[in-house]
Design a protein around this motif. Sequence first.
Motif, short mmCIF file in Angstrom:
data_model
loop_
_atom_site.label_atom_id
_atom_site.label_comp_id
_atom_site.label_asym_id
_atom_site.label_seq_id
_atom_site.Cartn_x
_atom_site.Cartn_y
_atom_site.Cartn_z
N GLN A 280 0.85 -1.20 0.00
CA GLN A 280 0.00 0.00 0.00
C GLN A 280 0.88 1.25 0.00
OE1 GLN A 280 -2.54 0.35 3.45
NE2 GLN A 280 -3.87 1.84 2.48
N TYR A 281 0.72 2.06 -1.03
CA TYR A 281 1.39 3.35 -1.08
C TYR A 281 0.65 4.32 -0.18
CZ TYR A 281 2.72 7.92 -3.02
OH TYR A 281 3.14 9.22 -3.17
N LEU A 282 1.36 4.97 0.74
CA LEU A 282 0.74 5.84 1.74
C LEU A 282 1.01 7.32 1.50
CD1 LEU A 282 1.48 3.75 4.96
CD2 LEU A 282 -0.69 3.92 3.71
N GLY A 283 1.68 7.65 0.40
CA GLY A 283 1.89 9.05 0.09
C GLY A 283 3.12 9.65 0.76
N LYS A 284 3.11 10.97 0.87
CA LYS A 284 4.24 11.70 1.44
C LYS A 284 3.84 12.35 2.76
CE LYS A 284 6.18 12.76 -3.11
NZ LYS A 284 6.71 13.80 -4.01
N ARG A 300 3.60 0.66 2.98
CA ARG A 300 3.49 -0.41 3.96
C ARG A 300 3.05 -1.69 3.26
NH1 ARG A 300 -1.71 0.76 7.97
NH2 ARG A 300 -3.30 1.02 6.36
N LYS A 301 3.32 -2.83 3.92
CA LYS A 301 3.02 -4.13 3.34
C LYS A 301 2.58 -5.09 4.44
CE LYS A 301 4.86 -7.49 0.04
NZ LYS A 301 5.97 -7.78 -0.90
N GLU A 303 1.99 -8.51 6.57
CA GLU A 303 2.77 -9.69 6.97
C GLU A 303 1.78 -10.67 7.58
OE1 GLU A 303 4.11 -12.43 8.47
OE2 GLU A 303 4.77 -11.31 10.22
N PRO A 304 1.22 -11.61 6.79
CA PRO A 304 0.09 -12.43 7.25
C PRO A 304 0.40 -13.32 8.45
CG PRO A 304 0.32 -12.54 4.86
CD PRO A 304 1.56 -11.88 5.39
N LEU A 305 1.66 -13.68 8.67
CA LEU A 305 1.97 -14.61 9.75
C LEU A 305 1.51 -14.08 11.10
CD1 LEU A 305 3.33 -17.31 10.39
CD2 LEU A 305 5.45 -16.07 10.75
N GLU A 306 1.66 -12.79 11.31
CA GLU A 306 1.23 -12.17 12.56
C GLU A 306 0.05 -11.23 12.36
OE1 GLU A 306 5.44 -11.91 14.93
OE2 GLU A 306 5.25 -10.81 13.08
N ASP A 307 -0.58 -11.31 11.17
CA ASP A 307 -1.71 -10.43 10.83
C ASP A 307 -1.34 -8.98 11.09
OD1 ASP A 307 -4.30 -9.85 9.93
OD2 ASP A 307 -5.09 -9.82 11.97
N ALA A 308 -0.15 -8.60 10.65
CA ALA A 308 0.38 -7.27 10.92
C ALA A 308 0.93 -6.68 9.62
CB ALA A 308 1.47 -7.35 11.98
N PHE A 309 1.51 -5.48 9.71
CA PHE A 309 2.08 -4.86 8.53
C PHE A 309 3.41 -4.21 8.88
CE2 PHE A 309 -0.92 -1.77 10.37
CZ PHE A 309 -0.09 -0.68 10.58
N MET A 310 4.19 -3.95 7.84
CA MET A 310 5.49 -3.29 7.96
C MET A 310 5.44 -1.98 7.19
SD MET A 310 7.62 -6.77 7.17
CE MET A 310 6.41 -7.25 5.92
N ILE A 311 6.21 -1.00 7.63
CA ILE A 311 6.24 0.32 7.00
C ILE A 311 7.67 0.66 6.62
CG2 ILE A 311 5.84 2.79 7.36
CD1 ILE A 311 3.70 2.05 9.41
N GLN A 312 7.85 1.24 5.45
CA GLN A 312 9.17 1.73 5.06
C GLN A 312 9.03 3.15 4.53
OE1 GLN A 312 12.39 -0.56 4.52
NE2 GLN A 312 12.93 0.09 2.45
N MET A 313 9.96 4.03 4.94
CA MET A 313 9.94 5.43 4.53
C MET A 313 11.26 5.76 3.82
SD MET A 313 8.44 7.09 8.06
CE MET A 313 7.45 6.04 9.13
N TYR A 314 11.12 6.42 2.66
CA TYR A 314 12.27 6.79 1.84
C TYR A 314 12.46 8.31 1.86
CZ TYR A 314 11.91 2.11 -0.26
OH TYR A 314 11.86 0.75 -0.48
N ASP A 315 13.71 8.74 1.80
CA ASP A 315 14.04 10.16 1.73
C ASP A 315 13.50 10.75 0.42
OD1 ASP A 315 15.17 12.67 1.76
OD2 ASP A 315 17.19 11.98 2.23
N ASP A 316 12.67 11.80 0.52
CA ASP A 316 12.11 12.43 -0.67
C ASP A 316 12.69 13.82 -0.92
OD1 ASP A 316 10.22 12.16 -2.85
OD2 ASP A 316 9.03 13.73 -1.87
N GLU A 317 13.76 14.18 -0.19
CA GLU A 317 14.35 15.50 -0.35
C GLU A 317 15.73 15.46 -1.00
OE1 GLU A 317 14.34 17.81 3.19
OE2 GLU A 317 12.20 17.52 3.59
N HIS A 318 16.43 14.34 -0.87
CA HIS A 318 17.79 14.26 -1.38
C HIS A 318 17.94 13.04 -2.28
CE1 HIS A 318 17.88 16.16 2.64
NE2 HIS A 318 18.68 17.02 2.05
N ILE A 319 18.74 13.16 -3.32
CA ILE A 319 18.99 12.02 -4.20
C ILE A 319 20.23 11.28 -3.73
CG2 ILE A 319 17.88 13.14 -6.16
CD1 ILE A 319 20.71 13.67 -7.27
#
Length: 607
Positions: A280-284, A300-301, A303-319
């Motif tokens: 799931q794309y959650l925007g900025k 976020r994505k 994780e069915p094993l624990e009926d939970a989800f994971m979140i990852q955040m990427y830098d959107d200001e610097h290359i």
Amino acid sequence: EGSSYATNGGYCKYRNPFSQMDTCVQLTGAGWTEEKGSEWCAAGGPMPGVTGTFVAEGNCEEFADPEFAGVCVADMGQSEETATAFAVDPSNLFTSCELVVSACKTFAQGAWVQEGGQCEDSDSSGSPGGAFGGGDDAADGGMLTADGKTVCALSPGIAGGGHMDTTSAWNNQCPNSNSSYSMPLRWKAAHTVRTTQKPTFTRGTVWYDLENGRRRGDSYMEEGELNMFNRARNSTFIHVGDMFYMINWDNNTCFTMPSPVGILRPNWIIDSLGFQATSQYLGKEYVEYEGSWRRVVKFRKTEPLEDAFMIQMYDDEHIWETPEGVKKRPLIRQTPGAPFQGDAIDMYFNHSTDFSDDVFEVYKLLNCTESTFNRSDFEDFDGFGSNDTTEGDGESDDDDGGFGGGLNFNSSLHVDSSVMEVRCFECDITYDDEVPEDDTGATGGDEPAAADADADADAGQDVQPVSGVFDLDQEPYLHVDWTVAGNGTLIMKMTAKTQNWFGLGFPEIECAMVPSESVVIEPTDEGLDVSTYYMTQRSMSGFQDTTLTVNDNTDGFQLLSAEKVDDDGDMIVEIHRSLEKGSTEPVSVTWASGDTRNLGYHGIDNK
């Protein structure tokens, strides 16, 4: 009960905190006595912290179950040999073959024996691992490079949502490797981890070498208590293929343990691959990072094993200039946590792609021995392994924080009605709609009713009709006859032998559950109630209801007929749907059936 492990010599039955189901262990070794077996069962022999019920004579009922899966044999050939019997329950993900076989060989340190059951140990068949793109067919695992190396293969089942297969590597030919949201093939970063329910704080460095399937993590625990997988304050954890190397720098020791999965793949968060996974794309948004506010792109994505989800955040200001082009730095990751560690907040700093391969060779300086980890090791760490799975703030009467058997059932990152597949069309991500069976997240099976009209036919003229048939399911029996008429109308005649609800969906994104227009049929004592819904979420709150009656048109649907043939549940519904005349594009159709008359959740097996 033809299994050689059904010895009629007694068994121990207990409640498994992993699956929340009764689990049965047959006592098969020659050294078991009634007294010894009774004491072992009562003292948490099958799983420390769990009290079982001992039966002196007889066999585990799973041996006679038509869905018998196989057995996990511990201490094979020894006087205290045991065989845990399993049966597949389609409604319970924790009984799936990929989970029980993997858990047997890793956490239980046992040997999986099929014994005529449904679950085969894929390792024993010589198959290379998970399918390219994340499917469950091990025979189609990844692809081969010119030098014979397997690349792009995902771990089978649930693990494929995040991990590559143990036999696989990764290269720039793998899906989305050119995306700025796919990590470089080599990278390192300073790394901190803070866990919650069992608070700890560690600081260190992490290195990834995707081309060779290697990861190293150094950490120093500044706060908190040691646990099953952090046994030292100062430690190094190296993951290479199917092996863990765990170095304790407090006493300069090293031990190894087999790994059921490969390292984390670089594009794991941006796709919905992996059994029952949803990305799931959650925007900025802005988050606090290194003492200031930083704009990030967030995914976020599940994780069915624990009926939970994971979140990852990427830098959107610097290359981030890398040898493979511009990338976005991963800054923050939140997960339901590795076993025994609770929800975790990982932060990454000082990213780089420049380092020596020597960092992965450090374990060779020590005499690494095979881990002696076994079930009794759980007892060495207070509070882990009990049955309590209390929801809430991590506090309970038992001091286990909700870690039944090591899984974090007490995660604050549980899946709720807000989770749905959302794609980032503004991102440089390619979405592959050739989704393998059972990995779609759709409400059920899917059968494209292909409109194979003549590609050269004029869109304003009728074309030759095409038709087909498809058995959607056998239990309950669901069958569809479909025709694309010459005027562009899709005609679907669905026959169902059930007393419960069933339905068809027409998703906007191929094979996805939502968003979708759906037709749901609910049997009543008088006949059938038929309704259309526009589905926006994977929950009842996402169903927008419209009423569909015979010969009414609603959003392109026309219900020609709906009849209940007899009291045994035979029902026939014919639905017409207008298509774009002359189109050669396939039409994606999803289906589902429930366990009740009224519309509700269809179960984890996507029936």
